[in-house]
Design a protein around this motif. Structure first.
Motif, PDB file in Angstrom:
ATOM      1  N   THR A 283     -44.215 100.559  79.371  1.00  0.00           N
ATOM      2  CA  THR A 283     -44.973 101.715  79.843  1.00  0.00           C
ATOM      3  C   THR A 283     -45.151 101.731  81.354  1.00  0.00           C
ATOM      4  O   THR A 283     -45.773 102.641  81.889  1.00  0.00           O
ATOM      5  CB  THR A 283     -46.364 101.737  79.179  1.00  0.00           C
ATOM      6  OG1 THR A 283     -47.040 100.498  79.459  1.00  0.00           O
ATOM      7  CG2 THR A 283     -46.235 101.898  77.670  1.00  0.00           C
ATOM      8  N   ALA A 284     -44.621 100.717  82.040  1.00  0.00           N
ATOM      9  CA  ALA A 284     -44.745 100.689  83.510  1.00  0.00           C
ATOM     10  C   ALA A 284     -43.779 101.690  84.123  1.00  0.00           C
ATOM     11  O   ALA A 284     -42.814 102.122  83.501  1.00  0.00           O
ATOM     12  CB  ALA A 284     -44.442  99.285  84.025  1.00  0.00           C
ATOM     13  N   GLY A 285     -44.041 102.052  85.353  1.00  0.00           N
ATOM     14  CA  GLY A 285     -43.141 102.954  86.056  1.00  0.00           C
ATOM     15  C   GLY A 285     -43.408 104.402  85.718  1.00  0.00           C
ATOM     16  O   GLY A 285     -44.527 104.796  85.374  1.00  0.00           O
ATOM     17  N   SER A 286     -42.379 105.232  85.796  1.00  0.00           N
ATOM     18  CA  SER A 286     -42.536 106.672  85.623  1.00  0.00           C
ATOM     19  C   SER A 286     -41.531 107.196  84.615  1.00  0.00           C
ATOM     20  O   SER A 286     -40.537 106.543  84.297  1.00  0.00           O
ATOM     21  CB  SER A 286     -42.326 107.384  86.966  1.00  0.00           C
ATOM     22  OG  SER A 286     -41.014 107.153  87.452  1.00  0.00           O
ATOM     23  N   HIS A 305     -36.656 106.901  82.054  1.00  0.00           N
ATOM     24  CA  HIS A 305     -37.717 105.937  82.337  1.00  0.00           C
ATOM     25  C   HIS A 305     -37.293 105.065  83.518  1.00  0.00           C
ATOM     26  O   HIS A 305     -36.244 104.420  83.479  1.00  0.00           O
ATOM     27  CB  HIS A 305     -37.979 105.067  81.106  1.00  0.00           C
ATOM     28  CG  HIS A 305     -38.515 105.828  79.941  1.00  0.00           C
ATOM     29  ND1 HIS A 305     -39.802 105.676  79.468  1.00  0.00           N
ATOM     30  CD2 HIS A 305     -37.934 106.780  79.144  1.00  0.00           C
ATOM     31  CE1 HIS A 305     -39.998 106.478  78.441  1.00  0.00           C
ATOM     32  NE2 HIS A 305     -38.875 107.156  78.221  1.00  0.00           N
ATOM     33  N   ARG A 306     -38.116 105.044  84.546  1.00  0.00           N
ATOM     34  CA  ARG A 306     -37.815 104.294  85.761  1.00  0.00           C
ATOM     35  C   ARG A 306     -38.835 103.192  85.993  1.00  0.00           C
ATOM     36  O   ARG A 306     -40.022 103.330  85.671  1.00  0.00           O
ATOM     37  CB  ARG A 306     -37.801 105.220  86.981  1.00  0.00           C
ATOM     38  CG  ARG A 306     -36.705 106.275  86.953  1.00  0.00           C
ATOM     39  CD  ARG A 306     -36.721 107.101  88.238  1.00  0.00           C
ATOM     40  NE  ARG A 306     -35.697 108.149  88.223  1.00  0.00           N
ATOM     41  CZ  ARG A 306     -34.455 107.968  88.637  1.00  0.00           C
ATOM     42  NH1 ARG A 306     -34.088 106.789  89.127  1.00  0.00           N
ATOM     43  NH2 ARG A 306     -33.575 108.948  88.578  1.00  0.00           N
ATOM     44  N   ALA A 307     -38.354 102.096  86.558  1.00  0.00           N
ATOM     45  CA  ALA A 307     -39.240 101.017  86.995  1.00  0.00           C
ATOM     46  C   ALA A 307     -39.988 101.472  88.247  1.00  0.00           C
ATOM     47  O   ALA A 307     -39.617 102.475  88.879  1.00  0.00           O
ATOM     48  CB  ALA A 307     -38.421  99.769  87.294  1.00  0.00           C
ATOM     49  N   PRO A 308     -41.051 100.773  88.646  1.00  0.00           N
ATOM     50  CA  PRO A 308     -41.783 101.157  89.861  1.00  0.00           C
ATOM     51  C   PRO A 308     -40.900 101.260  91.101  1.00  0.00           C
ATOM     52  O   PRO A 308     -41.200 102.037  92.010  1.00  0.00           O
ATOM     53  CB  PRO A 308     -42.823 100.034  90.001  1.00  0.00           C
ATOM     54  CG  PRO A 308     -43.081  99.592  88.596  1.00  0.00           C
ATOM     55  CD  PRO A 308     -41.744  99.677  87.913  1.00  0.00           C
ATOM     56  N   ASP A 309     -39.785 100.515  91.152  1.00  0.00           N
ATOM     57  CA  ASP A 309     -38.906 100.596  92.307  1.00  0.00           C
ATOM     58  C   ASP A 309     -37.880 101.721  92.195  1.00  0.00           C
ATOM     59  O   ASP A 309     -36.999 101.865  93.051  1.00  0.00           O
ATOM     60  CB  ASP A 309     -38.183  99.256  92.534  1.00  0.00           C
ATOM     61  CG  ASP A 309     -37.226  98.892  91.389  1.00  0.00           C
ATOM     62  OD1 ASP A 309     -37.125  99.674  90.417  1.00  0.00           O
ATOM     63  OD2 ASP A 309     -36.591  97.827  91.484  1.00  0.00           O
ATOM     64  N   GLY A 310     -37.961 102.514  91.122  1.00  0.00           N
ATOM     65  CA  GLY A 310     -37.058 103.643  90.945  1.00  0.00           C
ATOM     66  C   GLY A 310     -35.838 103.356  90.095  1.00  0.00           C
ATOM     67  O   GLY A 310     -35.089 104.278  89.748  1.00  0.00           O
ATOM     68  N   THR A 311     -35.607 102.113  89.729  1.00  0.00           N
ATOM     69  CA  THR A 311     -34.459 101.753  88.910  1.00  0.00           C
ATOM     70  C   THR A 311     -34.583 102.377  87.527  1.00  0.00           C
ATOM     71  O   THR A 311     -35.648 102.335  86.905  1.00  0.00           O
ATOM     72  CB  THR A 311     -34.364 100.223  88.756  1.00  0.00           C
ATOM     73  OG1 THR A 311     -34.266  99.628  90.051  1.00  0.00           O
ATOM     74  CG2 THR A 311     -33.154  99.834  87.920  1.00  0.00           C
TER      75      THR A 311
END
Length: 360
Positions: A283-286, A305-311
């Motif tokens: 559920t982290a990220g965007s 679904h992206r990680a906080p760094d945009g990956t």
């Protein structure tokens, strides 16, 4: 799909309560495959089959990771694409396979996509329905199609819901990983770009392989499948297929995963697609959501679904109006829906954007 799915599931639940696990397994397999269960064998024979089926030896990495001897010289010499048969054996058992070798293979290391068929299917049927070999011709990659045997499972379903086939070094995951490594040893495969995808029971097994072998498979494609560990026996398999299961609480795996699922699927509830994504991305990220449509085709909702760094960690395609079928597939194979977005092309795009991460 026929016969009536709910009736088969009620029958499976009744058989489970009565202790007839072999017949219950056959009912679940028939529900997944859309067929009528075969007449039961004598109870004594079925009990023996259950004992044999439950046993799954735990393997060491030596059992599954030792490369096979190199194949014949010139096997990948440039030329037209070839669809060749083979088999792989290790301490976990033996399975046949088909391997598609694309035109011009051998000049450089190419990606490998492992494709796991669904119940009642076989490599030829699955290759025809997904048209993955045609994409291999155009883009240059190997395609490996493991074949589940009817001796292992009468409906040719992979054993995704059995606890002894859900971890590294055990059962079918060990066998499939060993097969993948054998093909890599025999052919010019790029070890950083090895991927696995599957449909239904094959999709559930693909998720298991991605979780168990992140050092081997760089990314995973799950079509109409289920999350790793969402079922560990027959009763929990029944619940999971109807949407009542919950993934194992192991946290997000971080394995890049693309999911396709039809929202009209009455065989494997569409909620399972979201479970697979959450098992991968957490559920982290965007999350970015967009509505997609094709003239004359089916609409879909795509969630990235992206990680906080945009990956990009995962993609979830919910295809509107599609039942238990490969989206965008060819009518030359079974369980396909030609009107949907092209799952094969989208999975391949996702895969090639996700080479194996350093440290895995």
């Amino acid at each position: 799909m026929t016969p009536d799915f709910q009736q088969l599931m009620r029958n499976a639940a009744r058989l489970t309560r009565s202790g007839d696990l072999h017949a219950a397994t056959a009912a679940i397999q028939a529900a997944l495959a859309g067929t009528t269960p075969a007449p039961p064998a004598p109870r004594a024979m079925r009990d023996m089959a259950d004992v044999i089926d439950v046993a799954a030896r735990e393997l060491t990495d030596t059992d599954i990771d030792t490369p096979a001897p190199p194949g014949p010289a010139g096997d990948d010499a440039p030329g037209p694409g070839r669809f060749v048969a083979g088999s792989h054996s290790n301490a976990a058992g033996r399975r046949d396979f088909k391997l598609y070798i694309p035109p011009g293979a051998g000049g450089r290391a190419l990606p490998l996509v492992v494709m796991l068929h669904g119940c009642t299917q076989n490599p030829d049927d699955f290759a025809a329905g997904t048209a993955m070999n045609e994409l291999a011709d155009a883009q240059g990659f190997y395609v490996l199609y493991p074949a589940q045997s009817q001796q292992a499972n009468p409906q040719r379903c992979w054993s995704w819901f059995k606890h002894n086939h859900q971890a590294r070094g055990r059962g079918e995951p060990a066998l499939l990983a060993g097969m993948t490594r054998e093909v890599m040893a025999d052919h010019a495969v790029d070890a950083e770009r090895v991927y696995v995808a599957g449909l239904s029971a094959g999709g559930a097994m693909a998720a298991i392989l991605g979780d168990a072998y992140p050092d081997l498979y760089a990314a995973v494609g799950v079509h109409s499948g289920l999350a790793t560990g969402i079922a560990t026996d027959l009763p929990s398999a029944l619940g999971a297929m109807q949407g009542g299961g919950k993934p194992a609480a192991n946290g997000a795996s971080g394995v890049p995963t693309i999911v396709f699922h039809g929202d009209a699927d009455t065989t494997v509830h569409p909620a399972n697609g979201q479970h697979v994504v959450m098992a991968s991305a957490g559920t982290a990220g965007s999350v970015e959501v967009e509505q997609l449509s094709t003239p004359g085709g089916r609409a879909a909702t795509r969630s990235v679904h992206r990680a906080p760094d945009g990956t990009v960690l995962a993609e979830h395609w919910l295809v509107h109006g599609t039942a238990h079928a490969w989206s965008g597939g060819s009518g030359r194979g079974s369980y396909t829906d030609a009107r949907g977005p092209d799952a094969s092309a989208e999975m391949l795009r996702f895969f090639m954007a996700h080479p194996r991460r350093s440290g895995h």
